[in-house]
Design a protein around this motif. Structure first.
Motif, PDB file in Angstrom:
ATOM      1  N   ALA A   1      -4.824  -9.447  18.835  1.00 36.27           N
ATOM      2  CA  ALA A   1      -6.166  -8.896  18.649  1.00 36.27           C
ATOM      3  C   ALA A   1      -6.179  -7.372  18.718  1.00 36.27           C
ATOM      4  CB  ALA A   1      -7.120  -9.476  19.687  1.00 36.27           C
ATOM      5  N   GLY A   2      -5.301  -6.788  19.534  1.00 37.67           N
ATOM      6  CA  GLY A   2      -5.278  -5.344  19.675  1.00 37.67           C
ATOM      7  C   GLY A   2      -4.853  -4.601  18.425  1.00 37.67           C
ATOM      8  N   LEU A   3      -4.241  -5.309  17.465  1.00 32.93           N
ATOM      9  CA  LEU A   3      -3.790  -4.651  16.239  1.00 32.93           C
ATOM     10  C   LEU A   3      -4.902  -4.556  15.194  1.00 32.93           C
ATOM     11  CD1 LEU A   3      -0.231  -6.217  15.718  1.00 32.93           C
ATOM     12  CD2 LEU A   3      -0.883  -4.109  16.936  1.00 32.93           C
ATOM     13  N   GLY A   4      -5.978  -5.296  15.375  1.00 37.46           N
ATOM     14  CA  GLY A   4      -7.050  -5.292  14.370  1.00 37.46           C
ATOM     15  C   GLY A   4      -6.590  -5.961  13.092  1.00 37.46           C
ATOM     16  N   GLU A   5      -6.824  -5.291  11.961  1.00 34.85           N
ATOM     17  CA  GLU A   5      -6.417  -5.849  10.668  1.00 34.85           C
ATOM     18  C   GLU A   5      -4.901  -5.744  10.519  1.00 34.85           C
ATOM     19  OE1 GLU A   5      -8.632  -3.767   7.714  1.00 34.85           O
ATOM     20  OE2 GLU A   5     -10.557  -4.638   8.318  1.00 34.85           O
ATOM     21  N   ILE A   6      -4.268  -6.877  10.197  1.00 34.54           N
ATOM     22  CA  ILE A   6      -2.803  -6.880  10.107  1.00 34.54           C
ATOM     23  C   ILE A   6      -2.289  -7.107   8.687  1.00 34.54           C
ATOM     24  CG2 ILE A   6      -2.526  -7.624  12.502  1.00 34.54           C
ATOM     25  CD1 ILE A   6      -2.005 -10.457  11.443  1.00 34.54           C
ATOM     26  N   ALA A   7      -3.145  -7.582   7.778  1.00 36.22           N
ATOM     27  CA  ALA A   7      -2.709  -7.844   6.399  1.00 36.22           C
ATOM     28  C   ALA A   7      -3.925  -7.923   5.500  1.00 36.22           C
ATOM     29  CB  ALA A   7      -1.898  -9.142   6.328  1.00 36.22           C
ATOM     30  N   ASP A   8      -3.680  -7.864   4.195  1.00 36.31           N
ATOM     31  CA  ASP A   8      -4.741  -8.132   3.227  1.00 36.31           C
ATOM     32  C   ASP A   8      -4.146  -8.842   2.022  1.00 36.31           C
ATOM     33  OD1 ASP A   8      -3.565  -6.139   1.598  1.00 36.31           O
ATOM     34  OD2 ASP A   8      -4.899  -4.599   2.374  1.00 36.31           O
ATOM     35  N   ALA A   9      -5.030  -9.462   1.238  1.00 33.48           N
ATOM     36  CA  ALA A   9      -4.581 -10.209   0.059  1.00 33.48           C
ATOM     37  C   ALA A   9      -5.743 -10.369  -0.907  1.00 33.48           C
ATOM     38  CB  ALA A   9      -4.044 -11.589   0.461  1.00 33.48           C
ATOM     39  N   MET A  10      -5.405 -10.575  -2.176  1.00 32.64           N
ATOM     40  CA  MET A  10      -6.381 -10.955  -3.190  1.00 32.64           C
ATOM     41  C   MET A  10      -6.309 -12.469  -3.371  1.00 32.64           C
ATOM     42  SD  MET A  10      -7.945  -8.204  -4.186  1.00 32.64           S
ATOM     43  CE  MET A  10      -8.742  -8.786  -5.695  1.00 32.64           C
ATOM     44  N   VAL A  11      -7.480 -13.083  -3.571  1.00 31.74           N
ATOM     45  CA  VAL A  11      -7.571 -14.536  -3.702  1.00 31.74           C
ATOM     46  C   VAL A  11      -8.231 -14.874  -5.038  1.00 31.74           C
ATOM     47  CG1 VAL A  11      -8.441 -16.669  -2.665  1.00 31.74           C
ATOM     48  CG2 VAL A  11      -7.770 -14.752  -1.207  1.00 31.74           C
ATOM     49  N   LEU A  12      -7.566 -15.708  -5.824  1.00 32.20           N
ATOM     50  CA  LEU A  12      -8.084 -16.162  -7.118  1.00 32.20           C
ATOM     51  C   LEU A  12      -8.171 -17.685  -7.081  1.00 32.20           C
ATOM     52  CD1 LEU A  12      -8.861 -15.633 -10.108  1.00 32.20           C
ATOM     53  CD2 LEU A  12      -6.422 -15.805 -10.659  1.00 32.20           C
TER      54      LEU A  12
END
Length: 216
Positions: A93-104
């Motif tokens: 939780a302390g890292l906040g956002e850890i990744a992102d992705a596009m979803v189709l």
């Protein structure tokens, strides 16, 4: 006199209810949608057994096409793609956002339209979706914590359901509102050198949409 009034009322009624969608018609809709994940995450294994992840909402445009096989039965193809950030929970939780992705998630539903010739035209649908994940990336917070990391997410095949309605405003143009539930399950793989962590996530979003359409 009474016959004349009844005839006038019938004509007025026909004039105020735009033409219904019929067998062979194609409806094209442009909606604004909110994709709201209803996620259930497993642990991040093997390194972070007390950590899970969450997936944020996204607001994007959506294009869909409905073809009518009969006056009541149609098939709808839904096309949209949305960006989502993945955040750490629990031990991460302390890292906040850890990744992102596009979803189709192209989705095909078979619909039943209850009152295709009314001024309010509700429908329900059920079908399948194939969800493709692309442009996956680790966030700086994760790479700073554990080192350079690549992220990949497995594609998903699942079911979908929807309920919605059309309100015609002319013979060809109508307003639309729609809610869908899409079954999306994936496994995210985080590769940091020789270390490989995985996390299973049931994303299962509700998709709320409102927009305008045209009948061809």
């Amino acid at each position: 006199m009474r016959t004349t009034l009844l005839s006038a009322a019938a004509i007025l009624s026909v004039m105020t209810v735009p033409a219904a969608a019929e067998q062979g018609d194609l409806l094209v809709r442009l909606r604004g949608i909110m994709v709201a994940p209803n996620e259930d995450s497993g642990p991040v294994l093997p390194t972070f057994p007390t950590a899970t992840v969450s997936v944020d909402d996204a607001i994007v445009p959506e294009l869909d096409f409905t073809y009518f096989f009969t006056d009541n039965i149609g098939a709808e193809l839904i096309l949209a793609t949305s960006p989502h950030d993945v955040s750490g929970e629990g031990a991460l939780a302390g890292l906040g956002e850890i990744a992102d992705a596009m979803v189709l998630p192209p989705t095909l539903t078979l619909q039943y339209h209850f009152m295709p010739d009314a001024a309010f035209r509700p429908y329900v649908g059920v079908g399948v979706n194939w969800t493709i994940f692309y442009s996956e990336d680790a966030k700086t917070s994760l790479t700073d914590a554990i080192g350079p990391t690549s992220v990949s997410m497995d594609d998903s095949f699942g079911w979908a359901a929807q309920v919605g309605f059309d309100i015609p405003i002319s013979d060809r143009v109508f307003l639309n509102a729609d809610v869908k539930y899409i079954d999306i399950d994936t496994t995210a793989t985080l590769t940091t050198g020789a270390l490989v962590n995985t996390v299973d996530v049931d994303i299962d979003p509700f998709v709320f949409g409102i927009g305008v359409g045209m009948r061809f």
